[in-house]
Design an enzyme around this catalytic site. Structure first.
Site, PDB file in Angstrom:
ATOM      1  N   GLU A   1       0.827  -1.215   0.000  1.00  0.00           N
ATOM      2  CA  GLU A   1       0.000   0.000   0.000  1.00  0.00           C
ATOM      3  C   GLU A   1       0.859   1.262   0.000  1.00  0.00           C
ATOM      4  OE1 GLU A   1      -2.786  -0.636   3.296  1.00  0.00           O
ATOM      5  OE2 GLU A   1      -4.120  -1.710   1.918  1.00  0.00           O
TER       6      GLU A   1
ATOM      7  N   ASP B   1      -8.431  -9.111   4.314  1.00  0.00           N
ATOM      8  CA  ASP B   1      -8.187  -7.938   5.155  1.00  0.00           C
ATOM      9  C   ASP B   1      -9.192  -7.837   6.297  1.00  0.00           C
ATOM     10  OD1 ASP B   1      -7.182  -5.608   6.131  1.00  0.00           O
ATOM     11  OD2 ASP B   1      -7.749  -4.352   4.439  1.00  0.00           O
TER      12      ASP B   1
ATOM     13  N   GLU C   1     -12.485  -1.939  12.269  1.00  0.00           N
ATOM     14  CA  GLU C   1     -12.544  -1.302  10.947  1.00  0.00           C
ATOM     15  C   GLU C   1     -13.687  -1.845  10.095  1.00  0.00           C
ATOM     16  OE1 GLU C   1      -8.927  -1.692   8.707  1.00  0.00           O
ATOM     17  OE2 GLU C   1      -9.768  -0.687   6.946  1.00  0.00           O
TER      18      GLU C   1
HETATM   19  C1  GCV Z   1      -2.461   0.626   8.302  1.00  0.00           C
HETATM   20  C2  GCV Z   1      -6.140  -2.043   5.665  1.00  0.00           C
HETATM   21  C3  GCV Z   1      -6.520  -0.724   6.268  1.00  0.00           C
HETATM   22  C4  GCV Z   1      -5.336   0.249   6.252  1.00  0.00           C
HETATM   23  C5  GCV Z   1      -4.168  -0.416   6.986  1.00  0.00           C
HETATM   24  C6  GCV Z   1      -3.833  -1.718   6.269  1.00  0.00           C
HETATM   25  C7  GCV Z   1      -2.715  -2.493   6.943  1.00  0.00           C
HETATM   26  O1  GCV Z   1      -5.938  -1.922   4.299  1.00  0.00           O
HETATM   27  O2  GCV Z   1      -7.616  -0.204   5.585  1.00  0.00           O
HETATM   28  O3  GCV Z   1      -5.749   1.423   6.884  1.00  0.00           O
HETATM   29  O4  GCV Z   1      -3.047   0.429   7.035  1.00  0.00           O
HETATM   30  O5  GCV Z   1      -4.976  -2.543   6.270  1.00  0.00           O
HETATM   31  O6  GCV Z   1      -3.026  -3.452   7.609  1.00  0.00           O
HETATM   32  O7  GCV Z   1      -1.567  -2.137   6.778  1.00  0.00           O
END
Ligand code: GCV
Length: 712
Positions: free
Chosen positions: A317, A396, A424
């Site tokens: 990411e 995720d 989340e």
């Molecule tokens: C910290 C998901 C979340 C991101 C997070 C990522 C991760 O994609 O939406 O906010 O980033 O996981 O675990 O690194």
């Protein structure tokens, strides 16, 4: 309830003494003063020395001051006591009670067998006549023994209580804070945080409330957590500086948490040698880069001798990583491990690596495959102080996913399993969603088939050498720590399951209820306990019922991930699709006709998931694309299941709210109001989910609800 009663309840539930007088008080969570009543009314002897023994002494003294008990620290004369905390290696005392207690403890241990070792964190609790004895080999064991006595309340003093030995199944029980030091323009102070700001950082600086951090450490120790990382895995410029210029800020947190046996870890950027060190490269095979990490790491340990190590999100990411230099994850992780090894640290290297620039038109790329494809071939190449940290599922942190195949694919690597306490994807601490049953299912899952080792065994490793259990934290500077007061139970449960993954999550919840809502602090303890169980026990499954069906996942609003957005991600680059059309829904991940993901599992599950005949209903759409008329093992069709569960989910949430209302006047009014307000939002949001999901699938399929309910 009259005003006096309300003030009384409030006093019982809030912490006042550890907080600065002018700071807003904070909810006591699972350690209200009342939970210490039974211990605090006793005569207690503490024998041993050291920082953690001082913590035990402090806790006991505080409880005794409040409830009329007495405390002695290693007295050189005889005293009458009800409870002894003793370190096995501590000097002999001229006290017959300590001698007797110790020898009773030793005989109990011999009876239990297994060499009588208690380990670094374990303890024994036994009765010796009228005395309860807590014995430990190391001070941390005494600290955990203390909180065990608190949990047991009067039962710790039951003359019939048989001896018990407790040792954690997992060595590292860790929380990762996704807290930013500087407020991120999109993600804010805490990425995926739903409880206000950070307890560590505020607007680019330490937030300075050390009393609160200490209180946090205390709560974590009482749940069993022994490590935290203090900043987000997405490391921006300000956060990168924690490793060097701002190391003092980290050391301050470590100093405050040390008395509660919590080691501090730090998320670092792989690009640190460039962004902090002024080098032209961060290539893990470059000598200058290795020397920079070695020197920087030594400085960290000079300042924080018990520093835990680094957490790294690399090539994921948008975070930098070894790919830039044509190296792989083993090269990157091993370089940091090499710097940490002489100092006793570990690197937690995250396996959450996937292509977030996918083309939705390309049906061959499957995000679920990515972690395995990247990491499984590297098994055997990681140094022993590398922990590969794997999200529990292949995608995720969804409400329902299969267990990640990576967990079974790297027998020569230390694996940590990563859970998400912050909600989340599970209602963002506006919805009641007790995650214990879900985590328990994951931890008990046997990746090699029903007779094989479980996920928890992999995290524990041979002779405890596994990577442990890690979770993304859910606390903030909110009065109740977690926004939703009932979300505290998720934090507590995480720690308790990390200590003992075999525990029944409902029993853990019951323990949390007893501590947080002490029976003596309410007029009708049975009603409170029953109602909380009715609301919370099945709340994860309720949440699942009104959100994405049958394991298909996502369907959330893009960006904030709250509320329904059925097609929100369907045509994006993030690789999270459901492929619903007029005929059917689901992702074909079979070897026969799909992405081949099922082939990443050991043979038993590869076969179970591959076949429509054997794939469990709750994961059907994760593994298969099926027509709406497909009949589930439950006997219902997919479309009717979607309608039924979504109507049922909203009914259950409405019932939760009705039940909660029966507690008005029974519990602390501030807790009551906060939860009541959040349940209103949960009913609203669940209704929105129900109507959008049902309407979406009705419009796609044209198939009527056989019970003729309202679909739009
Ligand atoms: C910290 C998901 C979340 C991101 C997070 C990522 C991760 O994609 O939406 O906010 O980033 O996981 O675990 O690194």
């Amino acid at each position: 309830m009259n005003a006096d009663e309300s003030v009384h309840l409030e006093q019982l539930m809030f912490v006042d003494d550890p907080m600065e007088p002018n700071e807003p008080r904070v909810h006591a969570a699972w350690l209200p003063p009342e939970a210490f009543r039974s211990l605090g009314a006793r005569r207690v002897l503490v024998h041993g020395d050291g920082l953690l023994v001082d913590t035990v002494l402090h806790e006991v003294s505080r409880a005794c001051a409040r409830y009329g008990g007495r405390v002695w620290h290693s007295p050189s004369w005889d005293v009458d006591v009800d409870l002894v905390f003793a370190l096995r290696g501590a000097d002999e005392l001229p006290s017959s009670v300590v001698r007797a207690a110790r020898s009773a403890g030793e005989s109990a241990l011999a009876e239990i067998g297994d060499g009588g070792s208690l380990g670094d964190e374990g303890f024994l609790l036994a009765r010796d006549g009228d005395v309860t004895v807590v014995l430990a080999d190391a001070p941390a064991g005494l600290l955990y023994g203390l909180f065990h006595v608190v949990r047991l309340c009067a039962a710790a003093f039951d003359p019939e209580r048989p001896p018990e030995r407790h040792r954690p199944a997992l060595h590292r029980r860790m929380l990762d804070h996704w807290d930013n030091v500087a407020v991120h323009p999109v993600m804010g102070q805490v990425e995926r945080g739903y409880a206000g700001g950070s307890i560590f950082w505020r607007d680019g600086r330490p937030c300075g409330d050390l009393a609160r951090i200490r209180e946090y450490g205390r709560l974590l120790a009482a749940s069993g957590v022994n490590a935290i990382s203090v900043n987000n895995v997405n490391v921006a410029r300000t956060e990168a500086l924690l490793l060097t210029d701002r190391l003092g800020d980290v050391a301050e947190i470590a100093d405050v948490l040390r008395p509660y046996h919590i080691r501090v870890h730090l998320s670092v950027t792989f690009a640190a040698p460039v962004v902090l060190g002024g080098l032209s490269t961060a290539d893990p095979l470059d000598e200058g880069v290795r020397a920079w990490w070695a020197a920087t790491t030594r400085t960290v340990y000079d300042r924080i001798p018990d520093f835990g190590g680094y957490v790294v999100k690399a090539d994921s990411e948008g975070q930098p990583g070894p790919f830039t230099y044509g190296r792989d994850h083993a090269d990157g992780a091993n370089m940091l491990a090499e710097a940490l090894a002489p100092l006793g640290g570990v690197v937690h290297w995250r396996a959450f690596v996937y292509n977030h620039h996918q083309d939705w038109r390309d049906r061959s790329t499957d995000r679920a495959r990515a972690a395995y494809d990247h990491f499984a071939p590297l098994d055997g190449r990681f140094r022993t102080n590398v922990v590969v940290q794997v999200k529990f599922g292949p995608v995720d942190f969804q409400t329902r996913e299969p267990v990640s195949p990576v967990i079974a694919a790297m027998p020569a690597t230390r694996i940590a399993v990563e859970l998400q306490v912050t909600q989340e994807y599970t209602g963002q601490q506006r919805h009641v969603c007790h995650l214990g049953p879900w985590w328990s299912e994951v931890l008990r899952f046997a990746p090699w088939g029903p007779d094989g080792r479980a996920v928890a065994d992999v995290a524990a490793g041979e002779s405890g050498a596994g990577g442990g259990l890690v979770a993304v934290a859910n606390v903030g500077d909110d009065l109740f720590w977690t926004g939703h007061p009932l979300a505290q139970a998720n934090l507590y449960t995480f720690g308790r399951l990390a200590w003992d993954p075999r525990r029944d999550p409902t029993a853990v919840l019951d323990e949390w209820i007893t501590l947080t809502f002490p029976p003596s602090a309410t007029a009708d303890p049975d009603l409170v306990r029953r109602t909380l169980h009715e609301i919370m026990d099945d709340s994860w499954r309720t949440y699942e019922r009104y959100t994405a069906p049958l394991g298909v996942g996502f369907m959330v609003n893009p960006g904030d991930h709250y509320g329904p957005g059925v097609d929100g991600y369907e045509y994006t680059r993030w690789g999270t699709y459901h492929f619903a059309d007029r005929d059917g829904v689901g992702v074909d991940r079979t070897r026969a006709s799909g992405t081949g993901f099922t082939g990443q599992y050991p043979p038993y599950w590869a076969q179970v998931y591959e076949s429509l005949e054997t794939c469990p209903d709750e994961l059907l759409l994760f593994f298969h694309h099926v027509p709406y008329g497909h009949v589930l093992h439950s006997g219902s069709t997919v479309i009717q299941h979607i309608y039924d569960t979504h109507f049922a989910g909203v009914e259950e949430v409405t019932a939760m709210r009705r039940r909660w209302r029966t507690l008005n006047g029974m519990i602390d009014p501030a807790v009551y109001e906060r939860v009541a307000e959040r349940l209103d939002e949960q009913v609203r949001c669940a209704t929105e989910w129900r109507d959008q999901i049902n309407t979406y699938f009705y419009r796609k399929s044209g198939m009527l609800d056989e019970r003729g309910r309202d679909i739009y």
